[in-house]
Write a protein that holds these residues in place. Structure first.
Motif, short mmCIF file in Angstrom:
data_model
loop_
_atom_site.label_atom_id
_atom_site.label_comp_id
_atom_site.label_asym_id
_atom_site.label_seq_id
_atom_site.Cartn_x
_atom_site.Cartn_y
_atom_site.Cartn_z
N PHE A 118 0.83 -1.19 -0.27
CA PHE A 118 -0.05 0.08 0.02
C PHE A 118 0.68 1.49 0.02
CE2 PHE A 118 -2.48 -3.39 1.97
CZ PHE A 118 -3.52 -3.42 1.31
N PHE A 126 -3.04 3.13 8.70
CA PHE A 126 -2.98 1.81 9.31
C PHE A 126 -2.49 1.72 10.60
CE2 PHE A 126 -2.14 0.46 4.73
CZ PHE A 126 -3.27 -0.07 4.54
N MET A 266 -4.35 -22.14 -8.43
CA MET A 266 -5.61 -21.60 -8.17
C MET A 266 -5.47 -19.89 -8.09
SD MET A 266 -8.40 -23.39 -7.71
CE MET A 266 -9.40 -22.51 -6.44
N ILE A 267 -4.30 -19.61 -7.42
CA ILE A 267 -3.92 -18.19 -7.20
C ILE A 267 -2.53 -17.95 -7.39
CG2 ILE A 267 -3.59 -19.05 -4.67
CD1 ILE A 267 -4.85 -16.35 -3.77
N GLU A 268 -2.10 -16.63 -7.74
CA GLU A 268 -0.80 -16.24 -7.90
C GLU A 268 -0.45 -15.07 -6.63
OE1 GLU A 268 0.46 -15.47 -11.78
OE2 GLU A 268 -0.27 -17.42 -12.63
N ARG A 269 0.71 -14.68 -6.79
CA ARG A 269 1.15 -13.82 -5.94
C ARG A 269 0.98 -14.21 -4.34
NH1 ARG A 269 2.60 -8.77 -7.21
NH2 ARG A 269 3.23 -8.54 -5.09
N LEU A 272 1.42 -11.75 -1.48
CA LEU A 272 0.30 -11.01 -0.91
C LEU A 272 -0.38 -11.57 0.20
CD1 LEU A 272 -0.80 -9.11 -4.03
CD2 LEU A 272 0.40 -8.24 -2.11
N SER A 276 -0.46 -10.69 4.35
CA SER A 276 -1.52 -10.64 5.30
C SER A 276 -1.30 -11.64 6.46
CB SER A 276 -2.89 -11.05 4.70
OG SER A 276 -2.65 -10.27 3.25
N ILE A 280 -0.77 -10.44 10.73
CA ILE A 280 -1.46 -10.96 11.86
C ILE A 280 -0.62 -11.35 13.06
CG2 ILE A 280 -3.03 -12.86 12.88
CD1 ILE A 280 -4.41 -12.65 10.26
N PHE B 298 -13.48 -10.62 -0.67
CA PHE B 298 -12.28 -11.10 -1.29
C PHE B 298 -11.94 -10.67 -2.93
CE2 PHE B 298 -9.87 -14.38 -3.63
CZ PHE B 298 -8.62 -14.29 -2.84
N PHE B 305 -7.47 -4.11 -5.79
CA PHE B 305 -6.29 -3.92 -5.16
C PHE B 305 -5.18 -4.96 -5.98
CE2 PHE B 305 -8.10 -1.41 -2.04
CZ PHE B 305 -7.32 -0.52 -1.79
N HIS B 306 -5.44 -6.22 -5.95
CA HIS B 306 -4.52 -7.28 -6.07
C HIS B 306 -4.75 -8.07 -7.29
CE1 HIS B 306 -3.51 -6.15 -2.04
NE2 HIS B 306 -4.83 -6.61 -1.66
N VAL B 309 -3.10 -11.49 -8.18
CA VAL B 309 -3.16 -12.87 -7.55
C VAL B 309 -4.05 -13.92 -8.49
CG1 VAL B 309 -3.05 -11.95 -5.08
CG2 VAL B 309 -5.44 -12.49 -6.34
N VAL B 310 -4.83 -13.06 -9.34
CA VAL B 310 -5.35 -14.06 -10.45
C VAL B 310 -4.58 -14.70 -11.39
CG1 VAL B 310 -7.48 -14.17 -11.97
CG2 VAL B 310 -7.46 -12.38 -10.08
N PHE B 417 -8.86 -1.20 1.77
CA PHE B 417 -7.58 -1.69 2.15
C PHE B 417 -7.11 -3.07 1.52
CE2 PHE B 417 -9.14 0.76 6.09
CZ PHE B 417 -8.36 2.08 5.61
N GLY B 418 -8.07 -3.39 0.57
CA GLY B 418 -7.55 -4.72 0.17
C GLY B 418 -7.45 -5.78 1.08
N PHE B 419 -6.60 -6.97 0.88
CA PHE B 419 -6.63 -8.05 1.88
C PHE B 419 -6.37 -7.68 3.38
CE2 PHE B 419 -4.62 -11.06 -1.59
CZ PHE B 419 -5.70 -11.28 -2.30
N TYR B 420 -5.58 -6.34 3.51
CA TYR B 420 -5.57 -5.95 4.83
C TYR B 420 -6.86 -5.50 5.39
CZ TYR B 420 -0.34 -5.61 5.78
OH TYR B 420 0.94 -5.72 5.91
N ILE B 423 -8.28 -8.70 6.86
CA ILE B 423 -7.84 -9.54 7.94
C ILE B 423 -8.06 -8.33 9.25
CG2 ILE B 423 -5.93 -10.73 6.86
CD1 ILE B 423 -4.08 -8.62 8.31
#
Lengths: 366, 491
Positions: A118, A126, A266-269, A272, A276, A280, B298, B305-306, B309-310, B417-420, B423
Motif C-alpha cells: 500500500f 494503518f 488457483m492463485i498467484e502472488r 500477498l 496478510s 496478523i 475477497f 487492489f490485487h 493474484v488471479v 484496504f484490500g487484503f489488509y 484481515i
C-alpha cells in the motif's frame, strides 16, 4: 465461571504456550534471515539455532525466578527483591522497554506494509487501525487475549503448507560448506538474532496467572521457544538455500520474494497472502507488548484495571510512529533495541535471580 | 401492580354476589364476563367466567350440570371438573379468570374455587417451515405452551427433566417455562438464567425474541447468543447436553442457552445421517459460512487492489469484464447485494404465488439485464449469487441474518484496504467472538478457549459412539454421554 478470577489462575498451559509463541513470532519473520546474513552469511541459520539455545537458558532463568514467586508477576516481586524504590525503577524501565519494542514493531509493520502493498496509503491510517484493533483486544483480561492468540496460531498451518511448495526451488549446495563463515561471524549473527526471540520474557508475567504445575509451565514456555527456534531456523535455511549470497544482498525481505516463487494453479502472488498472515503475526506480538506495558503502567498507577492505561498508551504510540516513518531510522532503532533487549531479556532476570538466591527470598503458592 | 391498589380487596366477601360484582368491576364491566347463578340444595352460588376464553361445553358439563343434578352432599364433590384449585385472594382469582378458568363462589363462604375450563384453539403440529430436515422427526412446536411441553416431555421421558414456570408481564401475564435436565445442567447456570428471567419487568412478553433481549449477555453483538428453534428434537438434544431451554406461551419458538457458535451449525440431520455424510455436510456448511462472509470482500479486494493474484489464464477475462464497468467494484457489489436483499424481503412479505414471480423477475430479468446494460460485471453477478446461496445454508435463521450483515463491513473494508482490510475486520470479529459470552460461558468454545476433546462435534461429526462425553462448554454436571455401546464388537 468465576473461580478462575478469584484464584487469579486464569489461563491454561496450552494458552501459555501459544501466547509466548505468538509473541515471539512477529515482525521479524520477513527480515530476520537478511539481518542475520549481514553478520554470518550463509551460516545464519546456525546463528539462529544457537540464539534459540541461548533463549532456552534465558527461559530457565526466568522460570527459576518466577517459581520463587508463584503468585506474583515481575512488577509485583521486583520491589520485594530490590526494595521499593529500586524495584519501581526496574518496573518503569521494563515498561519503557516494552513500549519501545511495541513502537518499533508498529514502525516496521507500517514500513513493510507501505513498501509491499500500500504505497499510497498514509502510515497514520494503518497505525490508527492497528492500534484500534489492539485496544479492542487488550483492554480485556489475559484470558481473552490468550484465546485470541491461540486461534491465530492456526495460521501457522498455512505458512507450513507454503513451505512445502518452496522445497522444489531450493538448492542445498548454497549452504555448503557448513560453518565456513567461522565462529566469530556466527556468534555475532546470534546476537543479531536474539531479539527475534523476544517474547519469552512474557513468562515473567504469565507464570502467576497460569493454572498448571510449575513444570508444565516450563515445558510450555520452553516448547514455544523451541518451536519458534525451529521455525526461524527452517525459515532462514530455506532462504539461504533459495538465494545465492550475492542475490541475498539485494533483498532485505527475502522471505516474501521466496514465497513469491510459489505457483499454485488457483492463485498467484502468494506473497500477498503471506504478507496478510504476517500482518496478523506482527499485530499479535504488538498486542502482547502493549498489554505488558499497559499492565505495568496500571500497576505503577495502582489502578484496579489496566483499561485506562491501554487508552493512554494507545494515544501515546501514534505520534511516535508518525514521526519516525522512514526506513533508515527504523533500522537504527532496530539496532539499538536489539542491544537493549539482551539486558532486559537476559541480564535483569539473571540479576534478580541472583538477588533472590542471595537474599533467600521465596514465597509459597497460596 | 396497578390492578391491586387498595387493601380492601384482600379477602373474599361471604356474599357470592359481592365477590362476582367486584371481579366484574375490576374487569371494567367487560361484556364477555358471564355470571351464572345456581343453587345446590340450600346453598346458592355463582359461576363466573369469561365467555370468550372458556369452553362452554366444559362449563356446562363439569360445573353447572353436576351442580343442578344435586347428587352428593357438598357442592365440591358434585363438581366434575378435573382441574381444581382454591384461590387465595382476588389477584389469584383474577389471574385464573384471565386464562380461561371458571370461578365458583358459594353463598356464605369466603372462598373461591377455580375450575379448569380453558378453551384451546390448537394449530396442528407440523414441521416448522424455516427448519426443515430430511431424516428424523417432523414435528414442530405450536403457539400453545402446554402442547410444546407435552412434545418435550414425550420426547425426553426422564424423571430428571425439570419444568419450571414463571409468570411474567406486569399488565398482561404470560407463562414462561424453563426446562432443563437436573442431573446434567449446571445448577449455577440454571440459577443464573432464573435470576435473569425473574428480573424481566416488562408490561407484556410478546415473543421469545423479547425474552432473549431481556436476558442475553450482549444485545449489540451481531451474533445470537440464544439458539432459537421450533424443533422439539433439537431442543431435546440440547437439553441432554446440559443446556437450558426457555419456552413461552404464544410463540412456537424455544430459546436455548448457553450456546456457542458451532451450535448454530448443528442440524438434527447431521446426527441422523451417517457420520461420513454428516461430517461432509457440516464441513460444507462451515465452508459456506466463509463464502457468505468473505467471498464478496475477497473479490472486491482482488479486483480493486490485487488483480495480480488471479492466475494468468483467468486474468484476461476478468480484467475485460471488470474494465467495461463504469463503477468501482464495491458499488457494483453493494448494488447487487442490495438487490438480492430486496428480492428476499419482498419474497417473504408477498403471498407465495406472487413471491415466486418476484424471484423470477428479480433473479432472471434484473440479473440478465443488469449485465447487458453494462452496470454490473458477470463476475460480480456470479460472486453475489454464490454468496446469497451460501448464506442460506446455515440451519438457523438468526445466524443467517448475522452472516448477511457481517459481509458488509468486510466489503467496505476490502474496498479501502484490500487484503489488509479483510484481515482487520476478521481480527475484530474474532476478538469479538473471543470476548462474547452466552450465559457467562465462552461463546466461541471449543475454538477459543481451545478444547481439543470438544472438537469432535464441530468441523466434523464423529460417530455417536465415539462421542462418549458431552461438550464441556455448558459445564455439565455429568460429562459421560455413553459408554460401551459397541461392546458387542469385542466378542
Amino acid at each position: 465461571m468465576d473461580e478462575g478470577v478469584k484464584t487469579k489462575k486464569t489461563i491454561s498451559a496450552q494458552q501459555l504456550f501459544f501466547l509466548i509463541l505468538q509473541t515471539q513470532i512477529g515482525v521479524g519473520v520477513l527480515s530476520l534471515p537478511y539481518s542475520v546474513h549481514t553478520e554470518s552469511g550463509k551460516d545464519g541459520w546456525i546463528s539462529i539455532l544457537i540464539a534459540g539455545l541461548f533463549v532456552q537458558i534465558g527461559i530457565g532463568v526466568i522460570w527459576l525466578l518466577s517459581s520463587r514467586f508463584p503468585d506474583k508477576t515481575l512488577y509485583e516481586f521486583a520491589p520485594l527483591l530490590l526494595g521499593r524504590l529500586l524495584g519501581t525503577i526496574v518496573n518503569a524501565l521494563y515498561i519503557v522497554f516494552f513500549f519501545i519494542v511495541a513502537a518499533q514493531m508498529l514502525i516496521v509493520f507500517l514500513y513493510l506494509t507501505s513498501n509491499w502493498a500500500f504505497p499510497h496509503t498514509p502510515h497514520i491510517v494503518f497505525a490508527v487501525i492497528v492500534v484500534g484493533i489492539t485496544v479492542y483486544l487488550i483492554q480485556e483480561n489475559i484470558r481473552i487475549i490468550a484465546r485470541f492468540h491461540v486461534l491465530m496460531s492456526f495460521l501457522f498451518i498455512i505458512v507450513l503448507i507454503l513451505f512445502v511448495f518452496i522445497i522444489k526451488h531450493l538448492n542445498v549446495y548454497y549452504l555448503l560448506p557448513i560453518g565456513s563463515e567461522g565462529a566469530p561471524a556466527i556468534l555475532s549473527g546470534t546476537k543479531q538474532a536474539l531479539f527475534s526471540f523476544a517474547g519469552f520474557e512474557f513468562l515473567l508475567w504469565l507464570y502467576p496467572v497460569t493454572k498448571a504445575s510449575s513444570k508444565a509451565k516450563w515445558k510450555a514456555a520452553a516448547g514455544a521457544s523451541a518451536i519458534a527456534a525451529v521455525f526461524y531456523t527452517l525459515l532462514s535455511a530455506f532462504v539461504y538455500m533459495f538465494f545465492s549470497l550475492k542475490k541475498l544482498n539485494h533483498v532485505p525481505e527475502p522471505v516474501l520474494y521466496m514465497v513469491k516463487a510459489v505457483e499454485l494453479k488457483m492463485i498467484e502472488r502468494i506473497d500477498l497472502l503471506f504478507l496478510s498472515i504476517w500482518a496478523i503475526f506482527a499485530i499479535t506480538s504488538f498486542m502482547s507488548y502493549m498489554y505488558l506495558a499497559a499492565s505495568g503502567v496500571a500497576k505503577l498507577a495502582k489502578a484496579k484495571h489496566h483499561r485506562k492505561a491501554v487508552y493512554v498508551l494507545a494515544v501515546l504510540i501514534l505520534p511516535i510512529t508518525f514521526y519516525t516513518a522512514n526506513p533508515e531510522q527504523s533500522v537504527n532503532i532496530y539496532e539499538k533495541i536489539s542491544t537493549l533487549s539482551t539486558i532486559f531479556l537476559f541480564a535483569v532476570p539473571a540479576f534478580l535471580l541472583a538477588v533472590a538466591i542471595i537474599r533467600n527470598k521465596r514465597e509459597e503458592s497460596t | 401492580m396497578s390492578f391491586w391498589r387498595g387493601n380492601k380487596l384482600a379477602a373474599f366477601s361471604p356474599s357470592a354476589d359481592e365477590n362476582a360484582k367486584r371481579l366484574t368491576e375490576m374487569l371494567g364491566d367487560a361484556d364477555d364476563v358471564k355470571q351464572r347463578k345456581f343453587s345446590f340444595g340450600k346453598t346458592a352460588g355463582i359461576a363466573l367466567y369469561l365467555v370468550t376464553l372458556v369452553d362452554s361445553l366444559r362449563v356446562e358439563e363439569h360445573i353447572l350440570r353436576p351442580l343442578a343434578e344435586n347428587k352428593s352432599k357438598n357442592p365440591e364433590d358434585a363438581l366434575t371438573a378435573i382441574e381444581r384449585d382454591d384461590a387465595a385472594d382476588y389477584e389469584a382469582a383474577m389471574n385464573a379468570l384471565l386464562i380461561g378458568k371458571t370461578l365458583v363462589f358459594f353463598e356464605g363462604r369466603t372462598a373461591c374455587l377455580i375450575c379448569g375450563t380453558e378453551r384451546t384453539a390448537l394449530r396442528t403440529i407440523t414441521e416448522p417451515l424455516n427448519e426443515k430436515i430430511v431424516r428424523g422427526a417432523h414435528d414442530g412446536f405450536v403457539e400453545n405452551l402446554n402442547t410444546n411441553l407435552f412434545l418435550l416431555r414425550k420426547r425426553v421421558q426422564s424423571k430428571e427433566l425439570v419444568i419450571e414456570f414463571a409468570e411474567k408481564g406486569e399488565r398482561a401475564k404470560k407463562q414462561i417455562a424453563i426446562v432443563y435436565e437436573k442431573e446434567i445442567a449446571n445448577p449455577e447456570l440454571v440459577k443464573e438464567i432464573k435470576r435473569r428471567v425473574d428480573s424481566i419487568n416488562a408490561e407484556m412478553i410478546y415473543s421469545a425474541g423479547h425474552i432473549e433481549q431481556m436476558i442475553e449477555d450482549s444485545t449489540l453483538s451481531p451474533f445470537p447468543q440464544f439458539l432459537s428453534t421450533e424443533r422439539p428434537d433439537r431442543v431435546a438434544a440440547n437439553i441432554m447436553e446440559g443446556r437450558i431451554a426457555i419456552l413461552n406461551d404464544g410463540t412456537p419458538t424455544c430459546i436455548i442457552a448457553p450456546v456457542n457458535f458451532i451450535t448454530f451449525y448443528q442440524s438434527p440431520d447431521d446426527y441422523t445421517s451417517r457420520p461420513l455424510s454428516g461430517s461432509f455436510y457440516r464441513l460444507l456448511r462451515l465452508f459456506a459460512f466463509f463464502i457468505a462472509v468473505l467471498l464478496p470482500a475477497f473479490y472486491i479486494a482482488v479486483t480493486s487492489f490485487h488483480l495480480e493474484v488471479v492466475p494468468g489464464d483467468l486474468i484476461v477475462q476478468m480484467k475485460g469484464s471488470v474494465a467495461d464497468i463504469p463503477y468501482p467494484t464495491i458499488v457494483e457489489a453493494l448494488f447487487m447485494e442490495m438487490t438480492i436483499e430486496l428480492i428476499r424481503e419482498a419474497g417473504i412479505r408477498l403471498p407465495s404465488p406472487i413471491g415466486q414471480t418476484i424471484g423470477i423477475v428479480g433473479g432472471l430479468v434484473i440479473g440478465d439485464a443488469v449485465v447487458s446494460a453494462g452496470l454490473v460485471s458477470n463476475f460480480t453477478l456470479i460472486v453475489v449469487a454464490l454468496t446469497a446461496i451460501a448464506s442460506y445454508v446455515v440451519p438457523s435463521t438468526e445466524m443467517n441474518m448475522t452472516i448477511r450483515l457481517l459481509r458488509f463491513p468486510f466489503m467496505v473494508s476490502a474496498s479501502l484496504f484490500g487484503f489488509y482490510g479483510l484481515i482487520f475486520i476478521m481480527m475484530v470479529i474474532v476478538i469479538h467472538l473471543c470476548k462474547l459470552e452466552s450465559l457467562k460461558t465462552p461463546y466461541f468454545a471449543p475454538f477459543a478457549p481451545l478444547r481439543w476433546k470438544d472438537l469432535k462435534d464441530t468441523f466434523i461429526r464423529r460417530a455417536i459412539w465415539k462421542q462418549k462425553t458431552r461438550p464441556t462448554d455448558s459445564m455439565p454436571l455429568d460429562e459421560t454421554k455413553e459408554e460401551g455401546s459397541r461392546e458387542w464388537m469385542k466378542e
